[in-house]
Design a protein around this motif. Structure first.
Motif, mmCIF file in Angstrom:
data_model
loop_
_atom_site.group_PDB
_atom_site.id
_atom_site.type_symbol
_atom_site.label_atom_id
_atom_site.label_comp_id
_atom_site.label_asym_id
_atom_site.label_seq_id
_atom_site.Cartn_x
_atom_site.Cartn_y
_atom_site.Cartn_z
ATOM 1 N N ILE A 147 11.179 37.031 -47.643
ATOM 2 C CA ILE A 147 10.259 38.153 -47.456
ATOM 3 C C ILE A 147 9.120 38.078 -48.464
ATOM 4 C CG2 ILE A 147 10.029 40.667 -47.647
ATOM 5 C CD1 ILE A 147 12.882 40.892 -46.539
ATOM 6 N N GLN A 148 9.458 37.752 -49.722
ATOM 7 C CA GLN A 148 8.418 37.629 -50.747
ATOM 8 C C GLN A 148 7.425 36.531 -50.394
ATOM 9 O OE1 GLN A 148 10.690 37.063 -54.418
ATOM 10 N NE2 GLN A 148 10.231 39.154 -55.050
ATOM 11 N N HIS A 149 7.936 35.390 -49.970
ATOM 12 C CA HIS A 149 7.075 34.225 -49.744
ATOM 13 C C HIS A 149 6.202 34.368 -48.502
ATOM 14 C CE1 HIS A 149 5.958 29.971 -50.181
ATOM 15 N NE2 HIS A 149 6.042 29.899 -48.864
ATOM 16 N N TYR A 150 6.808 34.811 -47.409
ATOM 17 C CA TYR A 150 6.087 34.805 -46.139
ATOM 18 C C TYR A 150 5.413 36.135 -45.789
ATOM 19 C CZ TYR A 150 8.223 30.288 -45.157
ATOM 20 O OH TYR A 150 8.599 28.966 -45.217
ATOM 21 N N LEU A 151 5.835 37.249 -46.416
ATOM 22 C CA LEU A 151 5.267 38.548 -46.067
ATOM 23 C C LEU A 151 4.510 39.216 -47.217
ATOM 24 C CD1 LEU A 151 8.206 40.076 -43.973
ATOM 25 C CD2 LEU A 151 6.158 38.898 -43.144
ATOM 26 N N LEU A 152 5.120 39.276 -48.386
ATOM 27 C CA LEU A 152 4.526 40.045 -49.475
ATOM 28 C C LEU A 152 3.476 39.278 -50.265
ATOM 29 C CD1 LEU A 152 7.719 41.855 -50.864
ATOM 30 C CD2 LEU A 152 6.053 42.681 -49.183
ATOM 31 N N TYR A 153 3.794 38.027 -50.621
ATOM 32 C CA TYR A 153 2.904 37.265 -51.492
ATOM 33 C C TYR A 153 2.468 35.977 -50.792
ATOM 34 C CZ TYR A 153 5.702 40.304 -54.474
ATOM 35 O OH TYR A 153 6.368 41.371 -54.988
ATOM 36 N N ARG A 154 1.564 36.122 -49.877
ATOM 37 C CA ARG A 154 1.140 34.986 -49.061
ATOM 38 C C ARG A 154 0.024 34.184 -49.713
ATOM 39 N NH1 ARG A 154 0.591 37.132 -42.962
ATOM 40 N NH2 ARG A 154 0.468 34.866 -42.647
ATOM 41 N N GLU A 155 -0.501 34.673 -50.833
ATOM 42 C CA GLU A 155 -1.535 33.943 -51.561
ATOM 43 C C GLU A 155 -0.943 32.648 -52.087
ATOM 44 O OE1 GLU A 155 -4.853 32.635 -52.857
ATOM 45 O OE2 GLU A 155 -4.852 34.672 -52.041
ATOM 46 N N ARG A 156 -1.620 31.528 -51.822
ATOM 47 C CA ARG A 156 -1.081 30.230 -52.194
ATOM 48 C C ARG A 156 -1.839 29.580 -53.349
ATOM 49 N NH1 ARG A 156 2.547 32.200 -50.292
ATOM 50 N NH2 ARG A 156 3.573 31.762 -48.315
ATOM 51 N N GLU A 157 -2.665 30.372 -54.059
ATOM 52 C CA GLU A 157 -3.361 29.836 -55.220
ATOM 53 C C GLU A 157 -2.564 30.131 -56.486
ATOM 54 O OE1 GLU A 157 -7.329 31.187 -55.457
ATOM 55 O OE2 GLU A 157 -7.930 30.356 -53.508
ATOM 56 N N GLU A 158 -2.625 29.191 -57.424
ATOM 57 C CA GLU A 158 -1.896 29.338 -58.683
ATOM 58 C C GLU A 158 -2.380 30.566 -59.439
ATOM 59 O OE1 GLU A 158 1.057 27.912 -61.253
ATOM 60 O OE2 GLU A 158 0.287 26.740 -59.568
#
Length: 274
Positions: free
Chosen positions: A241-252
């Motif tokens: 849920i965190q990876h795909y829904l809540l925090y979808r930003e992929r920048e460091e």
């Protein structure tokens, strides 16, 4: 393990049991590599909670002691049969022992990465040090109590309980760290997908054995394996849920975010790992 083979009522169910066990072993074992590879490629452990790594090492070391003792020790096996019945199968499969051994080795590699890659200036929290010390201190107390009585099943069951407790808390620092950083960068989602598959297969394997034996002792006699699976599945869903829904930003995330986290509350396990 010819004696164990003969105890199965259905050859088909036994084959399914072995297959599901080795499948769980395979995906769980492979699940350690994405994080190792990710750390290596980035030459950084930023985004990986140090508290989580320490908890995970304690958890799997305890689990290895339990699995190896119950699988290889005739004394422990005898005491198990005396408690649960001579007709009951030992609830530890070869795949369980192989997985535990492999897990301890791979987590040792990750510990080495933590010490050598960028982010090594981060510290393990005092809370994590306290919890880990209590875990191994409890193990020592168990040894001192069991040794005079020769109650080795009780001893290894204690290690099993330790690993269940550590499984229940080990993911918390990482989940909190992801929340504080508002990012899952540095934390391998492939690891989580594989872990989720392994936990599901593990419960399926235990169910197959119970169906064959017409008994639930397989579950009650190995609460560690059952607890491991359910606890892992719960937190795996949280991470998905965190990876795909809540925090979808992929920048460091910027380094200043780590500093802000540390200044906010240096005692919290997750951010003290940053």
């Amino acid at each position: 393990m010819a004696e164990e083979d003969a105890a199965w009522h259905s050859t088909a169910l036994y084959i399914i049991y072995l297959t599901s066990g080795w499948f769980a072993f395979a995906v769980w074992s492979i699940s350690f590599y994405p994080q190792v590879i990710l750390n290596y490629r980035r030459k950084s452990v930023a985004g990986l909670s140090f508290d989580y790594v320490v908890f995970n090492f304690t958890k799997h070391s305890s689990y290895l002691i339990y699995n190896a003792s119950l699988y290889f020790s005739p004394v422990v096996q005898r005491q198990y049969h005396e408690k649960y019945g001579k007709s009951e199968l030992i609830p530890v499969a070869p795949s369980d022992v192989a997985f535990s051994t492999h897990a301890v080795l791979l987590i040792s590699v990750i510990l080495f990465q933590v010490l050598t890659y960028e982010g090594s200036s981060q510290k393990i929290s005092k809370l994590a040090i306290t919890i880990t010390t209590l875990a191994w201190g409890s193990a020592l107390v168990l040894v001192l109590i069991a040794w005079p009585k020769g109650d080795w099943l009780w001893l290894v069951s204690g290690f099993n309980i330790i690993q269940v407790v550590m499984t229940g808390i080990k993911y918390i620092p990482q989940a909190l760290l992801n929340y504080q950083r508002k990012s899952t960068i540095g934390w391998s989602i492939v690891n989580i997908i594989l872990d989720l598959s392994g936990g599901t297969a593990n419960i399926f394997q235990m169910g197959i054995q119970s169906i064959d034996q017409h008994s639930l002792e397989n579950f009650t006699g190995n609460v560690g394996k059952l607890g491991l699976s359910f606890e892992s599945i719960f937190f795996d869903i949280v991470f998905v849920i965190q990876h795909y829904l809540l925090y979808r930003e992929r920048e460091e995330p910027k380094d200043i975010e780590y500093e802000e986290i540390e200044e906010a509350d240096p005692e919290t396990p997750a951010h003290s790992s940053r």
